[in-house]
Design an enzyme around this catalytic site. Sequence first.
Site, PDB file in Angstrom:
ATOM      1  N   ASP A 112       0.669  -1.273  -0.016  1.00 12.91           N
ATOM      2  CA  ASP A 112      -0.083   0.012  -0.110  1.00 12.91           C
ATOM      3  C   ASP A 112       0.747   1.278  -0.024  1.00 12.91           C
ATOM      4  OD1 ASP A 112       0.914   0.015   2.712  1.00 12.91           O
ATOM      5  OD2 ASP A 112      -0.746  -0.946   3.486  1.00 12.91           O
ATOM      6  N   HIS A 127       6.509  -7.878  -1.240  1.00  9.85           N
ATOM      7  CA  HIS A 127       5.151  -8.243  -1.898  1.00  9.85           C
ATOM      8  C   HIS A 127       4.787  -7.396  -3.358  1.00  9.85           C
ATOM      9  CE1 HIS A 127       4.325 -11.513   1.328  1.00  9.85           C
ATOM     10  NE2 HIS A 127       5.291 -11.897   0.706  1.00  9.85           N
ATOM     11  N   CYS A 139       8.488  -9.202 -20.687  1.00 11.27           N
ATOM     12  CA  CYS A 139       9.014  -9.168 -21.785  1.00 11.27           C
ATOM     13  C   CYS A 139      10.525  -8.424 -21.975  1.00 11.27           C
ATOM     14  CB  CYS A 139       8.209  -8.985 -22.836  1.00 11.27           C
ATOM     15  SG  CYS A 139       7.802  -7.308 -23.034  1.00 11.27           S
ATOM     16  N   CYS A 163       0.317  -5.340 -23.162  1.00 10.19           N
ATOM     17  CA  CYS A 163       1.745  -4.659 -23.181  1.00 10.19           C
ATOM     18  C   CYS A 163       2.082  -4.085 -24.438  1.00 10.19           C
ATOM     19  CB  CYS A 163       2.667  -5.687 -22.743  1.00 10.19           C
ATOM     20  SG  CYS A 163       4.442  -5.330 -22.933  1.00 10.19           S
ATOM     21  N   ASN A 229       1.412  -7.073  18.144  1.00 13.87           N
ATOM     22  CA  ASN A 229       0.056  -7.973  17.350  1.00 13.87           C
ATOM     23  C   ASN A 229      -0.995  -8.064  18.436  1.00 13.87           C
ATOM     24  OD1 ASN A 229      -1.683  -9.676  15.935  1.00 13.87           O
ATOM     25  ND2 ASN A 229      -0.007 -10.276  14.765  1.00 13.87           N
TER      26      ASN A 229
END
Length: 271
Positions: A112, A127, A139, A163, A229
């Site tokens: 984010d 990620h 490519c 693309c 947490n």
Amino acid sequence: MSSSSHGPGFSIVEAAQAIRTSQRLVVLSGAGVSKESGIPTFRDAMDGLWAKYNPQQLATPGGFQRNPKLVWDWYSYRREMLSGVQPNPAHFAIAEMEQCLSHIVIITQNIDGLHQKAGSTDVIPVHGDIRLNKCFANCQGDPTYIDVEALTGWDPESGPPRCPHCGAYVRPAVVWFEEMLPHAAIERAFALTQAADVMLVVGTSGAVQPVASLPFMAQAQGAVIIEVNPEMTPITSIARWHLAGPAGEILPQVVAAMKSSSTHEGTMNAS
Ligand code: BJW
């Protein structure tokens, strides 16, 4: 040691001291750090994304190949959801730690961009980043980023564009299940983990590999693990301190304790 043994305040002060005196602090964050910005986590039983949506359909290369428009539309919906979102006190507290420490690196599973928006200067988004797009075939090399705003003659309602180099579909530049993590990012994350003396783990369930192994690697080579947490996770068992509560409430207290102990030390040294 859990925060309950002497009350949460005591553990916060101890954890703050460990962070403040660290030489090579690594912060590892997950979806929980953005929860108080209004972004759902993945695995919360009630409102987690995977409670409503099927990750096999929406977050795998096979899912995209089977139904590119469905996946593209889901990411468009999530991009829209993120468009007005701001960092919360947890992101700001982590960014503020840079005022006390010169050596803080954030390994984040989040896509984010909120750590960067809060002012953290060294963020490794292992990620990927939902704000970017790339060619599904990569490519021109991995990653082949595509600026979809610059594409002409494409109707966003009709699914992903093609693309301009090879004609493959364009996709969000995030890491799906069964995909390798960006090589440079994960290599750097492993190297930092091997060298860390303190790892602050915030808002991750520790369910997704290879990132879930980082706290265990860090602890095995001698780092102190601090977990923030509200829930227990597999990481809790190796944490010196499990600071149980929402990151947006706990982390500002940690930063305040870091600042107050350094002020106190300054006063002691001066006298
Ligand atoms: C708070 C809070 C508050 C709440 N304050 N805290 C079998 C078959 C195939 C693959 C595998 C397999 N077994 C294992 C694998 C590997 C797989 C994996 O680990 N799967 C497991 C789920 C079993 N991993 C991969 O596939 C990875 N690649 C890989 O391993 O490559 C090698 C390989 C190649 C080929 C075949 C097999 C392996 C890639 C993983 C990519 C993950 N992608 C996602 C989606 C990103 C894009 C998107 O957003 O759409 O990344 S999935 C999702 O999970 C997202 C997250 O980054 C990631 C981690 O989740 P996170 O951040 O921990 O969130 P939650 O929701 O789980 O937890 C939130 C926590 O916050 C909770 O603990 C709450 O209590 C807490 N919380 N409020 C603080 N206020």
